[in-house]
Design a protein around this motif. Sequence first.
Motif, short mmCIF file in Angstrom:
data_model
loop_
_atom_site.label_atom_id
_atom_site.label_comp_id
_atom_site.label_asym_id
_atom_site.label_seq_id
_atom_site.Cartn_x
_atom_site.Cartn_y
_atom_site.Cartn_z
N ARG A 281 0.61 -1.20 0.03
CA ARG A 281 -0.10 0.19 0.06
C ARG A 281 0.84 1.25 -0.06
O ARG A 281 0.71 2.28 -0.70
CB ARG A 281 -1.08 -0.02 1.18
N ARG A 282 1.94 0.99 0.84
CA ARG A 282 2.75 2.57 0.73
C ARG A 282 3.44 2.75 -0.75
O ARG A 282 3.51 3.73 -1.06
CB ARG A 282 4.09 2.29 1.77
N ILE A 283 3.76 1.73 -1.35
CA ILE A 283 4.37 1.71 -2.60
C ILE A 283 3.37 2.28 -3.79
O ILE A 283 3.51 3.11 -4.44
CB ILE A 283 4.84 0.27 -3.12
N GLY B 40 1.20 7.44 -6.63
CA GLY B 40 0.27 8.13 -6.93
C GLY B 40 -1.26 7.63 -6.95
O GLY B 40 -2.15 8.14 -7.51
N PHE B 41 -1.33 6.20 -6.38
CA PHE B 41 -2.55 5.53 -6.56
C PHE B 41 -3.32 6.27 -5.38
O PHE B 41 -2.77 6.46 -4.60
CB PHE B 41 -2.34 4.00 -6.44
N GLU B 42 -4.83 6.22 -5.45
CA GLU B 42 -5.84 6.68 -4.54
C GLU B 42 -6.88 5.67 -4.28
O GLU B 42 -7.10 4.93 -5.33
CB GLU B 42 -6.47 8.04 -4.90
N LEU B 43 -7.26 5.53 -2.86
CA LEU B 43 -8.15 4.55 -2.58
C LEU B 43 -9.48 4.91 -3.22
O LEU B 43 -10.01 5.92 -2.91
CB LEU B 43 -8.04 4.34 -1.00
N ASP B 44 -10.14 3.82 -4.04
CA ASP B 44 -11.43 4.35 -4.43
C ASP B 44 -12.54 3.64 -3.73
O ASP B 44 -13.68 4.22 -3.49
CB ASP B 44 -11.54 3.47 -5.76
N ARG C 215 -5.32 5.25 -10.38
CA ARG C 215 -4.67 6.58 -10.81
C ARG C 215 -4.92 6.75 -12.21
O ARG C 215 -4.96 6.00 -12.94
CB ARG C 215 -3.33 6.75 -10.20
N ASP C 216 -4.84 8.16 -12.53
CA ASP C 216 -4.89 8.57 -13.90
C ASP C 216 -3.42 8.52 -14.54
O ASP C 216 -2.50 8.70 -13.57
CB ASP C 216 -5.36 10.01 -14.17
N LEU C 217 -3.20 8.20 -15.79
CA LEU C 217 -1.93 8.03 -16.32
C LEU C 217 -1.83 9.55 -17.36
O LEU C 217 -0.80 9.66 -17.73
CB LEU C 217 -1.86 6.86 -17.23
#
Length: 282
Positions: A250-252, A257-261, A280-282
């Motif tokens: 999760r830290r990685i 830039g990932f966010e929890l949905d 996350r958006d690319l």
Amino acid sequence: MIGALQAGMLDSPYSLTEVRVLFELAHAERMETGELRGLLGLDAGYLSRILARFEGDGLVLRERSASDARKHLVALTEAGAGVFAALDRRSSEEIRALLDGLPEADQEQLVAGMATIRRLLGGGQGRAPYVIRPPRAGDLGWVAFRHGALYAAEYGWGVEFEQLVARIVGGLDFSRDAGWIAEVDGERAGCVFCVRQDDTTAKLRMLLVEPSARGLGIGRRLVDECLRHARAEGFKRIELWTRDCLDSARRIYQAAGFELDSEEKGVENGIEVIEQMWSRDL
């Protein structure tokens, strides 16, 4: 078997120690004799006799240091470089002949065993180097096996989880999907896959790093490879599924830039888990 105990290494008139001196000089433009002595752990008188012989054979030049007249610098001559190149080539030919009779799997086992000896007896050598490569034959079975064994040992997840990973692995299509295997000292140490979800969305799947390789930055590097590939393929968004107990992963993901949905309760082998979707958006 490799001739280290023979009087002359590689059918040459030079001993193992003398060839090692040539090796070090061949990989340095020039070297101070004290540095060379310390590197090889040689007695000063012994090294002096070796260099005197090399000078007599026209293989090295010795000169006083311009910055400190008490020190001497030594370097290979053109003839010395030629002698070393011939020895190096002969060494490669002999090792090739020694290994040619072994199947590839046995060669890999041999290299892995040598790497294990170096790691266990080599002392503190800093961060181990690693390579990231595409999957090849045998890797996909390893991915399912290590997910099953590792998560059973660390979290108590059972055979059903390994079966889930095996189904994901079995559904990979490398005409549209991609994957990466991390290796440390010739042994598999991690993996990740980028799977096509639809025309605009990719999925990051099956990120794993072996316990022995954690702390080397392999997880972040694998995720970076996945993101780079997804962008290059024109995807606009990337998603992943994980569980809240996988703190390191999760830290990685957060750092990338990932966010929890979303998240919801689930059960794995009778153990309650929290399923999470990140993107996350690319």
